[in-house]
Design an enzyme around this catalytic site. Sequence first.
Site, PDB file in Angstrom:
ATOM      1  N   LYS A  76      22.067  51.461-109.748  1.00 29.93           N
ATOM      2  CA  LYS A  76      22.129  50.117-110.341  1.00 29.93           C
ATOM      3  C   LYS A  76      23.376  49.425-109.808  1.00 29.93           C
ATOM      4  CE  LYS A  76      22.061  47.958-114.979  1.00 29.93           C
ATOM      5  NZ  LYS A  76      21.983  48.234-116.440  1.00 29.93           N
ATOM      6  N   SER A 151      18.318  45.734-118.920  1.00 26.21           N
ATOM      7  CA  SER A 151      18.860  45.143-117.715  1.00 26.21           C
ATOM      8  C   SER A 151      18.665  45.998-116.459  1.00 26.21           C
ATOM      9  CB  SER A 151      20.352  44.885-117.899  1.00 26.21           C
ATOM     10  OG  SER A 151      21.057  46.112-118.036  1.00 26.21           O
ATOM     11  N   SER A 175      19.009  49.167-122.178  1.00 26.16           N
ATOM     12  CA  SER A 175      18.775  48.783-120.786  1.00 26.16           C
ATOM     13  C   SER A 175      18.210  49.850-119.859  1.00 26.16           C
ATOM     14  CB  SER A 175      20.063  48.252-120.174  1.00 26.16           C
ATOM     15  OG  SER A 175      20.204  46.909-120.506  1.00 26.16           O
TER      16      SER A 175
HETATM   17  N1  GLN Z   1      19.034  43.827-123.834  1.00 26.32           N
HETATM   18  C1  GLN Z   1      20.279  44.120-124.435  1.00 26.32           C
HETATM   19  C2  GLN Z   1      21.245  43.014-124.145  1.00 26.32           C
HETATM   20  O1  GLN Z   1      20.857  42.036-123.618  1.00 26.32           O
HETATM   21  C3  GLN Z   1      20.807  45.442-123.961  1.00 26.32           C
HETATM   22  C4  GLN Z   1      21.390  45.360-122.605  1.00 26.32           C
HETATM   23  C5  GLN Z   1      21.928  46.678-122.113  1.00 26.32           C
HETATM   24  O2  GLN Z   1      21.605  47.728-122.649  1.00 26.32           O
HETATM   25  N2  GLN Z   1      22.796  46.605-121.114  1.00 26.32           N
HETATM   26  O3  GLN Z   1      22.395  43.100-124.426  1.00 26.32           O
END
Ligand code: GLN
Length: 484
Positions: A76, A151, A175
């Site tokens: 990532k 994400s 994410s």
């Molecule tokens: N979707 C969640 C957010 O927008 C979690 C994101 C993540 O785990 N990095 O914060």
Amino acid sequence: MHRKTITELAEALHQKECSCLELTRYFLDRINRYNPALNAFITITEKEALEAAQEADRAFQQGTAKKLTGIPIAHKDLFCTKGVKTSCASKMLDNFIAPYDATVVSKLNHAGTISLGKTNMDEFAMGASNENSFYGPVKNPWDLTRVPGGSSGGSAAAVAAHLIPAATGTDTGGSIRQPAALTNTTGIKPTYGRVSRFGIIAFASSLDQAGLLTQTAEDAALLLTEMAGFDSYDSTTVEEAAPDFTKTLNNSIHGLKIGLPQECFPEHLDPKIKTVIDQALRQLESQGAIIQEIKLPHVMMGIPAYYIIAPAECSSNLARYDGIRYGYRCKGPVDLQDLYERSRAEAFGDEVKHRILIGTYVLSSGYYDAYYIQAQKIRRLIKNDFVKAFQSVDAILTPTSPTTAFKLGSKSKDRVNMYTSDIFTVPVNLAGLPSISIPAGFVDQLPVGLQLIGNYFDESRILNVAHRFQQATDWHRQIPKNFE
Ligand code: GLN
């Protein structure tokens, strides 16, 4: 070749069925062929990968090859990779070449894996659809008009389309697990403190944890064994040595107690998703698992608490992007204040700015007690709920996501709706527990994931249950049509 798991690819390399160079070329070809449709990669490190593959082949010739030598993976794009652009999918870091490797990257390099590139993501890991990337959205290989989740959407899409056998991800509120659920991949978020955060660009430091997107729990166990462990560069890593997670994969689950939190199976849960989860439960029961209802009374307060705590930490972490030390700098600043303001205004995207504003607000005097402290109290209540539940069960099972993959653009204007994507995953980060999402079936040709939550540092258990489930089912072996 691309249908093989890491376990099978390692076997093929050790049996000399192919060379590391051939394997690397094979996956680079797939990436070059399919990435234009998916946008899963921000950077493809072809040259570095081919060099590493040749070195891996030399290790095989010299008899020094390890189990994972020559296995292609991707990272990532928030893991620092020495000499390679590390953008966090932000215009702010579009010009940033990391001067060192994240601990996860160096550990996986040391284990012999070869990185083929950096995957797309939501900017600074904020999002649940991968639509917040400076480099454009990622498409879901199961339906190119739908999101892959976020994400870690680039990692998930790349693994789902078999452009790469596995990829790293990070999970602050879901994410890894939510994109895994939306793309039919296996996604593990370890216990907070199990894996080093050193060299991972920070979003919310008390919640961020690195993990993996893979085809199988077995592959996740193999890679996690290499990634985990104490790191003197990250004082939140635990000192106790991580076990070999592959050793317990095949343990019987007869008599294992699995808790079903009533709160995560509300009346309005999509009945088709519920049916898929019910079938999975029957499967686990047929192997002797005992399913029992439990209560997690505060778990549904997770989202509101998270959307105070995560922005608070992000506003602090992102203060470092000042246009001076690294990253984007605006053109022709008139003075220092102008340099700060315009560099940040021009380089951060809307969601990131929104969260910095909320975070700064809830941390300011007068509001700190009203919001931030209250949210921390809820966090503790949620943690206590889990601690209590684990006195009577060995693992907890929920749907990973309340929906299947949704259409691109369908939630991007409705923040709160988007935020509820993580309703079942966020409480796990607030409590710091390990959890894994695995493919459980399909609804209208779209994948559904189930989430298994383990007790602290009990990744072995959830990997074991996931592996046993995957031995008895073949959902995880399904490949999206145009990528077969
Ligand atoms: N979707 C969640 C957010 O927008 C979690 C994101 C993540 O785990 N990095 O914060």
